[in-house]
Motif scaffolding. Structure first.
Motif, PDB file in Angstrom:
ATOM      1  N   SER A 200       0.847  -1.190   0.000  1.00 39.34           N
ATOM      2  CA  SER A 200       0.000   0.000   0.000  1.00 39.34           C
ATOM      3  C   SER A 200       0.882   1.239   0.000  1.00 39.34           C
ATOM      4  O   SER A 200       2.085   1.165   0.283  1.00 39.34           O
ATOM      5  CB  SER A 200      -0.919   0.015   1.232  1.00 39.34           C
ATOM      6  OG  SER A 200      -0.165   0.129   2.430  1.00 39.34           O
ATOM      7  N   VAL A 201       0.269   2.366  -0.318  1.00 39.00           N
ATOM      8  CA  VAL A 201       1.015   3.620  -0.393  1.00 39.00           C
ATOM      9  C   VAL A 201       0.142   4.757   0.118  1.00 39.00           C
ATOM     10  O   VAL A 201      -1.078   4.779  -0.076  1.00 39.00           O
ATOM     11  CB  VAL A 201       1.477   3.903  -1.839  1.00 39.00           C
ATOM     12  CG1 VAL A 201       0.301   3.946  -2.811  1.00 39.00           C
ATOM     13  CG2 VAL A 201       2.279   5.185  -1.913  1.00 39.00           C
ATOM     14  N   ARG A 202       0.780   5.687   0.797  1.00 39.68           N
ATOM     15  CA  ARG A 202       0.201   6.978   1.131  1.00 39.68           C
ATOM     16  C   ARG A 202       1.081   8.041   0.492  1.00 39.68           C
ATOM     17  O   ARG A 202       2.288   8.047   0.697  1.00 39.68           O
ATOM     18  CB  ARG A 202       0.154   7.205   2.655  1.00 39.68           C
ATOM     19  CG  ARG A 202      -0.784   6.285   3.406  1.00 39.68           C
ATOM     20  CD  ARG A 202      -0.749   6.609   4.898  1.00 39.68           C
ATOM     21  NE  ARG A 202      -1.575   5.722   5.683  1.00 39.68           N
ATOM     22  CZ  ARG A 202      -2.857   5.937   5.963  1.00 39.68           C
ATOM     23  NH1 ARG A 202      -3.443   7.035   5.492  1.00 39.68           N
ATOM     24  NH2 ARG A 202      -3.542   5.078   6.693  1.00 39.68           N
ATOM     25  N   CYS A 203       0.470   8.932  -0.265  1.00 31.26           N
ATOM     26  CA  CYS A 203       1.247   9.918  -1.006  1.00 31.26           C
ATOM     27  C   CYS A 203       0.587  11.286  -0.898  1.00 31.26           C
ATOM     28  O   CYS A 203      -0.648  11.401  -0.946  1.00 31.26           O
ATOM     29  CB  CYS A 203       1.354   9.503  -2.473  1.00 31.26           C
ATOM     30  SG  CYS A 203       2.348  10.613  -3.499  1.00 31.26           S
ATOM     31  N   LEU A 204       1.400  12.312  -0.752  1.00 37.10           N
ATOM     32  CA  LEU A 204       0.912  13.684  -0.723  1.00 37.10           C
ATOM     33  C   LEU A 204       1.519  14.460  -1.890  1.00 37.10           C
ATOM     34  O   LEU A 204       2.688  14.273  -2.231  1.00 37.10           O
ATOM     35  CB  LEU A 204       1.280  14.369   0.587  1.00 37.10           C
ATOM     36  CG  LEU A 204       0.543  13.890   1.845  1.00 37.10           C
ATOM     37  CD1 LEU A 204       1.133  14.545   3.086  1.00 37.10           C
ATOM     38  CD2 LEU A 204      -0.957  14.176   1.748  1.00 37.10           C
ATOM     39  N   GLY A 218      -4.514  16.570 -16.493  1.00 33.22           N
ATOM     40  CA  GLY A 218      -5.364  17.415 -15.669  1.00 33.22           C
ATOM     41  C   GLY A 218      -4.649  17.970 -14.460  1.00 33.22           C
ATOM     42  O   GLY A 218      -3.417  18.003 -14.402  1.00 33.22           O
ATOM     43  N   ASP A 219      -5.424  18.393 -13.487  1.00 31.03           N
ATOM     44  CA  ASP A 219      -4.889  19.016 -12.288  1.00 31.03           C
ATOM     45  C   ASP A 219      -3.981  18.041 -11.547  1.00 31.03           C
ATOM     46  O   ASP A 219      -4.221  16.836 -11.526  1.00 31.03           O
ATOM     47  CB  ASP A 219      -6.046  19.455 -11.393  1.00 31.03           C
ATOM     48  CG  ASP A 219      -5.604  20.419 -10.309  1.00 31.03           C
ATOM     49  OD1 ASP A 219      -4.490  20.952 -10.421  1.00 31.03           O
ATOM     50  OD2 ASP A 219      -6.368  20.624  -9.354  1.00 31.03           O
ATOM     51  N   GLY A 220      -2.937  18.574 -10.928  1.00 28.27           N
ATOM     52  CA  GLY A 220      -2.010  17.720 -10.194  1.00 28.27           C
ATOM     53  C   GLY A 220      -0.985  18.538  -9.457  1.00 28.27           C
ATOM     54  O   GLY A 220      -1.235  19.698  -9.103  1.00 28.27           O
ATOM     55  N   SER A 363      -3.458   8.430  -4.655  1.00 32.04           N
ATOM     56  CA  SER A 363      -3.451   8.817  -3.250  1.00 32.04           C
ATOM     57  C   SER A 363      -3.230  10.318  -3.096  1.00 32.04           C
ATOM     58  O   SER A 363      -3.900  10.979  -2.289  1.00 32.04           O
ATOM     59  CB  SER A 363      -2.359   8.045  -2.501  1.00 32.04           C
ATOM     60  OG  SER A 363      -2.247   8.471  -1.158  1.00 32.04           O
ATOM     61  N   ALA A 364      -2.299  10.881  -3.869  1.00 34.73           N
ATOM     62  CA  ALA A 364      -2.037  12.316  -3.789  1.00 34.73           C
ATOM     63  C   ALA A 364      -3.267  13.129  -4.154  1.00 34.73           C
ATOM     64  O   ALA A 364      -3.584  14.144  -3.518  1.00 34.73           O
ATOM     65  CB  ALA A 364      -0.863  12.684  -4.704  1.00 34.73           C
ATOM     66  N   ILE A 371      -3.792   3.722  -0.269  1.00 38.99           N
ATOM     67  CA  ILE A 371      -4.293   2.992  -1.428  1.00 38.99           C
ATOM     68  C   ILE A 371      -3.599   1.637  -1.483  1.00 38.99           C
ATOM     69  O   ILE A 371      -2.361   1.556  -1.453  1.00 38.99           O
ATOM     70  CB  ILE A 371      -4.020   3.753  -2.741  1.00 38.99           C
ATOM     71  CG1 ILE A 371      -4.648   5.149  -2.706  1.00 38.99           C
ATOM     72  CG2 ILE A 371      -4.519   2.951  -3.944  1.00 38.99           C
ATOM     73  CD1 ILE A 371      -6.152   5.162  -2.705  1.00 38.99           C
ATOM     74  N   ALA A 372      -4.389   0.574  -1.559  1.00 32.98           N
ATOM     75  CA  ALA A 372      -3.826  -0.761  -1.720  1.00 32.98           C
ATOM     76  C   ALA A 372      -3.320  -0.933  -3.149  1.00 32.98           C
ATOM     77  O   ALA A 372      -3.942  -0.452  -4.108  1.00 32.98           O
ATOM     78  CB  ALA A 372      -4.874  -1.816  -1.409  1.00 32.98           C
ATOM     79  N   VAL A 373      -2.174  -1.610  -3.290  1.00 32.56           N
ATOM     80  CA  VAL A 373      -1.565  -1.839  -4.602  1.00 32.56           C
ATOM     81  C   VAL A 373      -1.838  -3.281  -5.011  1.00 32.56           C
ATOM     82  O   VAL A 373      -1.628  -4.209  -4.218  1.00 32.56           O
ATOM     83  CB  VAL A 373      -0.049  -1.562  -4.563  1.00 32.56           C
ATOM     84  CG1 VAL A 373       0.587  -1.854  -5.921  1.00 32.56           C
ATOM     85  CG2 VAL A 373       0.202  -0.119  -4.145  1.00 32.56           C
ATOM     86  N   PRO A 374      -2.311  -3.510  -6.241  1.00 37.72           N
ATOM     87  CA  PRO A 374      -2.607  -4.885  -6.674  1.00 37.72           C
ATOM     88  C   PRO A 374      -1.384  -5.793  -6.597  1.00 37.72           C
ATOM     89  O   PRO A 374      -0.245  -5.355  -6.760  1.00 37.72           O
ATOM     90  CB  PRO A 374      -3.063  -4.703  -8.126  1.00 37.72           C
ATOM     91  CG  PRO A 374      -3.511  -3.285  -8.227  1.00 37.72           C
ATOM     92  CD  PRO A 374      -2.644  -2.515  -7.277  1.00 37.72           C
TER      93      PRO A 374
END
Length: 395
Positions: A200-204, A218-220, A363-364, A371-374
């Motif tokens: 899993s990952v947490r990203c900001l 798009g926006d990012g 996640s960001a 977010i779980a990663v497959p």
């Protein structure tokens, strides 16, 4: 060689290779020409002037301005794809469906659906797919692997990776490119060394894109920083591991940096702060009498790589860019075809290394939600290994 429908070891003669996209591919074409298991090399590029110039420089007669036309020609056993990222998914499927083996520049794709499609396409074709991840075959990776194997690092504890690169002025298709979609250079060394996948990952995101930097995605954000939770298939290497990865493509006034650092219970290896500088190696000692904290020795190191893993004909390329990885990538791709085996970074490993970045960007956009990663059921047990050289470096 034989026609392009073969599926087993290439025992009928040398393989013929098409190199597609000469912005980057011009660095690989002469390596294929020098490889003892390669016969003809052909070039494909939509820029006719560049195609003619590279062809003349390398004395290559088979030149195509269109991939469709090249694939319509008989023969050509394998294709090395070095086209823009947005084209990878469709072109890889096209190449595999034509009955050719396919190597592709990173990333494998930029959506989870496309990763699934490419795995399915490879399975249907029975041909090899290899993602040409330079970081896995760099001299810096080889040195980190040596430190892990000889016990200098101890058990793995933590990873850090950075890819900081200003893309202002790059071709329009890079505009607003989500940084984490290009995560593999900074993350794959951690995953290969630890024989792990990301759970899993947490990203900001940091620095919301200004209107002049927003592209088709798009926006990012100009910068994205993620914490990736790893799960290793070898708990003796390390457990409960985390990789801290930062990528930035816009709105960051910093010079280019692309690399990784690895930390263990007994030592560490850090990427240089400035591109081209020495790495820093650390070794932990005992707690001094009456002191606090273990004594730490440090020193500069410029890794030599492992040219002995290459055929003699390719060793002259081992001092090149991307950590000297190019001849190793070519040799692994060609060897996998010749030997009738999967390449180390096959479709499932490539998806395992690419999906975390796709999930990190999601996640960001969701404010750092986990977010779980497959799980792509990749064979991670040998992903950090290279076969022992035989016959003067051949495998």
């Amino acid at each position: 060689m034989s026609d392009n429908t073969h599926g087993g070891p290439a025992d009928a003669g040398p393989i013929d290779v098409l190199v597609v996209g000469l912005g980057f591919g011009s660095a690989f074409a002469p390596i294929y020409q020098a490889h003892p298991a390669v016969g003809r090399v052909g070039l494909v590029d939509s820029n006719a002037e560049r195609l003619a110039a590279v062809g003349a420089d390398l004395s290559i007669a088979d030149l195509f301005t269109d991939l469709d036309a090249a694939l319509a020609e008989p023969g050509w056993d394998a294709v090395h794809l070095l086209t823009p990222v947005a084209l990878h998914a469709e072109q890889v499927q096209q190449i595999l469906a034509s009955g050719r083996h396919c190597a592709s520049a990173v990333p494998m794709a930029t959506s989870l659906d496309d990763l699934d499609r490419l795995i399915a396409a490879q399975q249907r074709s029975g041909k090899n797919y290899m993602m040409m991840e330079t970081a896995r075959y760099s001299r810096e990776f080889f040195h980190a692997r040596r430190l892990l194997r000889d016990g200098t690092l101890g058990r793995l504890s933590y990873f850090r990776g950075e890819h900081l690169q200003n893309l202002d002025g790059f071709p329009p298709y890079w505009l607003g490119f989500p940084p984490m979609h290009y995560v593999t250079h900074a993350l794959s060394p951690a995953l290969a060394l630890s024989r792990s996948r990301v759970e899993s990952v947490r990203c900001l995101g940091s620095s919301r894109l200004t209107p002049d930097h927003i592209g088709v995605a798009g926006d990012g954000f100009g910068t994205e920083a993620g914490l990736f939770r790893l799960r290793s298939v070898d708990p003796d290497i390390g457990d409960d591991l985390v990789a801290n990865i930062t990528l930035s493509f816009f709105q960051l006034g910093r010079s280019y940096m692309e690399g990784f650092s690895v930390y263990g219970t007994e030592g560490a290896l850090e990427w240089p702060q400035l591109e081209g500088g020495p790495m820093k190696e650390f070794r932990a000692g005992a707690v001094p009498a009456g002191g606090r904290g273990r004594a730490i020795e440090d020193g500069d190191i410029r890794p030599a790589g492992e040219p002995d893993l290459l055929p003699i004909e390719l060793r002259r390329f081992a001092d090149g860019g991307h950590g000297g990885s190019h001849p190793h990538l070519v040799h692994e791709f060609v060897s996998s075809i010749v030997q009738g085996r999967s390449p180390r970074v096959d479709a499932r490993v490539a998806a395992t290394w690419t999906a975390p970045g796709i999930c990190a960007h999601t996640s960001a956009l969701q404010g750092g939600q986990e977010i779980a990663v497959p799980d792509y059921d990749a064979d991670l047990a040998t992903v950090a290994d290279d076969a022992d050289p035989a016959g003067g470096g051949g495998r």
